[in-house]
Design an enzyme around this catalytic site. Structure first.
Site, PDB file in Angstrom:
ATOM      1  N   GLN A 194      12.610 -16.492 -52.833  1.00 43.95           N
ATOM      2  CA  GLN A 194      11.240 -17.009 -52.932  1.00 43.95           C
ATOM      3  C   GLN A 194      10.875 -17.388 -54.363  1.00 43.95           C
ATOM      4  O   GLN A 194      10.354 -18.473 -54.610  1.00 43.95           O
ATOM      5  CB  GLN A 194      10.241 -15.971 -52.410  1.00 43.95           C
ATOM      6  CG  GLN A 194       8.808 -16.464 -52.551  1.00 43.95           C
ATOM      7  CD  GLN A 194       7.809 -15.658 -51.744  1.00 43.95           C
ATOM      8  OE1 GLN A 194       8.172 -14.706 -51.076  1.00 43.95           O
ATOM      9  NE2 GLN A 194       6.559 -16.043 -51.802  1.00 43.95           N
ATOM     10  N   SER A 234      14.919 -14.109 -58.816  1.00 43.25           N
ATOM     11  CA  SER A 234      14.234 -12.940 -59.366  1.00 43.25           C
ATOM     12  C   SER A 234      15.180 -11.749 -59.295  1.00 43.25           C
ATOM     13  O   SER A 234      16.109 -11.727 -58.497  1.00 43.25           O
ATOM     14  CB  SER A 234      12.970 -12.646 -58.568  1.00 43.25           C
ATOM     15  OG  SER A 234      13.336 -12.211 -57.282  1.00 43.25           O
ATOM     16  N   GLY A 276      15.283  -9.083 -52.621  1.00 47.08           N
ATOM     17  CA  GLY A 276      16.602  -8.844 -52.039  1.00 47.08           C
ATOM     18  C   GLY A 276      17.507 -10.063 -52.148  1.00 47.08           C
ATOM     19  O   GLY A 276      18.668  -9.957 -52.541  1.00 47.08           O
ATOM     20  N   THR A 318       6.088  -5.850 -57.345  1.00 43.69           N
ATOM     21  CA  THR A 318       5.981  -6.488 -56.028  1.00 43.69           C
ATOM     22  C   THR A 318       6.743  -5.703 -54.967  1.00 43.69           C
ATOM     23  O   THR A 318       6.586  -5.956 -53.794  1.00 43.69           O
ATOM     24  CB  THR A 318       6.534  -7.922 -56.062  1.00 43.69           C
ATOM     25  OG1 THR A 318       7.861  -7.867 -56.589  1.00 43.69           O
ATOM     26  CG2 THR A 318       5.684  -8.817 -56.941  1.00 43.69           C
ATOM     27  N   ASN A 364       6.468 -11.438 -64.903  1.00 43.01           N
ATOM     28  CA  ASN A 364       5.196 -11.923 -64.388  1.00 43.01           C
ATOM     29  C   ASN A 364       4.018 -11.431 -65.205  1.00 43.01           C
ATOM     30  O   ASN A 364       3.072 -12.162 -65.444  1.00 43.01           O
ATOM     31  CB  ASN A 364       5.024 -11.495 -62.930  1.00 43.01           C
ATOM     32  CG  ASN A 364       5.834 -12.365 -61.995  1.00 43.01           C
ATOM     33  OD1 ASN A 364       6.245 -13.453 -62.380  1.00 43.01           O
ATOM     34  ND2 ASN A 364       6.074 -11.903 -60.789  1.00 43.01           N
ATOM     35  N   GLU A 406      25.827 -25.624 -76.139  1.00 37.61           N
ATOM     36  CA  GLU A 406      25.312 -25.290 -77.469  1.00 37.61           C
ATOM     37  C   GLU A 406      24.406 -24.067 -77.434  1.00 37.61           C
ATOM     38  O   GLU A 406      24.357 -23.306 -78.384  1.00 37.61           O
ATOM     39  CB  GLU A 406      24.544 -26.481 -78.049  1.00 37.61           C
ATOM     40  CG  GLU A 406      25.445 -27.476 -78.736  1.00 37.61           C
ATOM     41  CD  GLU A 406      24.655 -28.605 -79.365  1.00 37.61           C
ATOM     42  OE1 GLU A 406      23.823 -28.330 -80.251  1.00 37.61           O
ATOM     43  OE2 GLU A 406      24.860 -29.747 -78.962  1.00 37.61           O
TER      44      GLU A 406
END
EC number: 3.6.5.-
Length: 449
Positions: free
Chosen positions: A11, A140, A144, A179, A206, A254
């Site tokens: 997500q 993230s 999961g 979360t 976040n 680079e």
């Protein structure tokens, strides 16, 4: 051409992807259906955007990207949203059941069924490239799919495309805002797995971005869209010199060469300036010196940690817009003379510069003001170890009671993998500590052994 393939996992990856492609389309004058906008067709074509878009026979531009999630809801929004005609439908891949915030489901059980299909699609996109430069993987650490499937994907990409760069943009669990309960488990397991496969990992958290939205952009209650648009500006700055011309271009390799002194220490801190709302924009000068100094303010960072407690190993300043190289050199030399910004003694030069002449793009109804120049700073600093130790501490609290472990073991994971991952992160913290020591101290310690 030096093409780059973007892979958006889970997500968080998908929603950041939406914000990024919206911004790229605006920057290159591409309509939501993939055709060039009328004012763009009259101008001579800049070749740069073929790094991110491929052109079809009918003159449509298609992003070189793959979206993948183990459950369909989030990607269905892309399939029905404004940009539904932009993406190739077969490059939006969804499974039937989600990973339920469980690294083991994303990595072992549910993810295993989807991985070959995903790699097949990536192979097709890669075959369409003449000189593939590397991959950008967005995911993230806490979810999961992002943690489990993201790690599985990076492992497999290392096997199939060994020498290509693999850069990650990872959403790191915020210190206060959480979360899911098992974020510390997922984050540490995924970091352990990807540590040797990823070349460079740009972390954003976040909470740091919430604070920027509240403090600098006057948004009372920032939503994910506000956060993602801010992240998109950063990603755009990092990739701008791959897509536009400038006096000092920086390509993917680079970044690694200049930012990663040792293979494991590849987590640069990202800072962006100027972060101002439209209301304040008229009262700000935004000179090169000002925006460069702003990069060293902890308030503009994308991860909560204090660089004043650590030392800088290497810094990459990417300017875009109306920039004169002379101003940049002045700004950098004044920073060098400041005593507050400490560099490790074994890296005396420490600055890599990039200049791209394309000004930052203003997003209609966006939060950021229209400005004529901006800078994104990527700095490898020992203070990011704070972020790891925070996470390790949370992991230890839960793991000491073996809380929630049965969910992972039930999906076919060995309990030993937890302790192995935790030891690896303890070693990572130690690596950061050693790198920050002065070289004379280091020699004395070696003699003691």
């Amino acid at each position: 051409m030096r093409e780059v393939i973007s892979i958006h996992v889970g997500q968080a990856g998908t929603q950041i992807g939406n914000a990024c492609w919206e911004l790229y389309c605006l920057e290159h004058g591409i309509e939501p259906d993939g055709r060039l906008s009328p004012e763009k067709t009259t101008k001579p074509l800049d070749d740069g955007f073929s790094t991110f878009f491929s052109e079809t026979g009918s003159g449509k531009y298609v992003p070189r990207s793959i979206y993948v999630d183990l459950e369909p809801n989030v990607i269905d929004q892309v399939r029905t949203g404004t940009y539904r005609h932009l993406f190739h439908p077969e490059q939006l891949i969804t499974g039937k059941e989600d990973a339920a915030n469980n690294y083991a489901r994303g990595h072992y059980t549910v993810g295993k069924e989807l991985i070959d299909h995903v790699l097949d699609r990536i192979r097709r996109v890669a075959d369409n490239c003449t000189g593939l430069q590397g991959f950008l993987v967005f995911h993230s650490f806490g979810g999961g799919t992002g943690s489990g499937f993201g790690a599985l994907l990076l492992e497999r990409l290392s096997v199939d495309y060994g020498k290509k760069s693999k850069l990650e943009f990872s959403v790191y669990p915020a210190p206060q805002v959480s979360t899911s309960v098992v974020e510390p488990y997922n984050s540490i397991l995924t970091t352990h797995t990807t540590l040797e496969h990823s070349d460079c990992s740009f972390m954003v958290d976040n909470e740091a971005i919430y604070d920027i939205c509240r403090r600098n952009l006057d948004i009372e209650r920032p939503g994910y869209e506000n956060l993602n648009r801010l992240i998109a500006q950063v990603v755009s700055s990092i990739t701008a010199s791959l897509r536009f011309d400038g006096s000092l271009n920086v390509d993917l390799n680079e970044f690694q060469t200049n930012l990663v002194p040792y293979p494991r220490i590849h987590f640069p801190l990202v800072t962006y300036a100027p972060l101002i709302s439209a209301a304040k924009a008229h009262h700000e000068a935004n000179s090169v010196a000002e925006i460069t100094n702003a990069c060293f303010e902890p308030n503009n960072q994308m991860v909560k940690c204090d660089p004043r407690n650590g030392k800088y190993m290497a810094t990459c300043l990417l300017y875009r817009g109306d920039i004169v190289t002379k101003d940049v050199n002045c700004a950098v030399s004044s920073i060098r003379t400041k005593r507050t910004i400490q560099f490790v003694d074994w890296c005396p030069t420490g600055f890599k510069l990039g200049v791209c002449y394309q000004p930052p793009q203003y997003v209609p109804n966006g939060d950021l003001a229209k400005v004529n120049r901006a800078v994104c700073m990527l700095s490898n600093t020992t203070s990011i170890a704070e972020a790891w130790s925070r996470l390790d501490h949370k992991f230890d609290l839960m793991y000491s009671k073996r809380a929630f472990v049965h969910w992972y073991v039930g999906e076919g994971m060995e309990e030993g993998e937890f302790s192995e991952a935790r030891e690896d992160l303890a070693a990572l913290e130690k690596d950061y500590e050693e790198v920050g020591q002065d070289s004379i101290e280091g020699e004395i310690m070696e003699e003691e052994y």
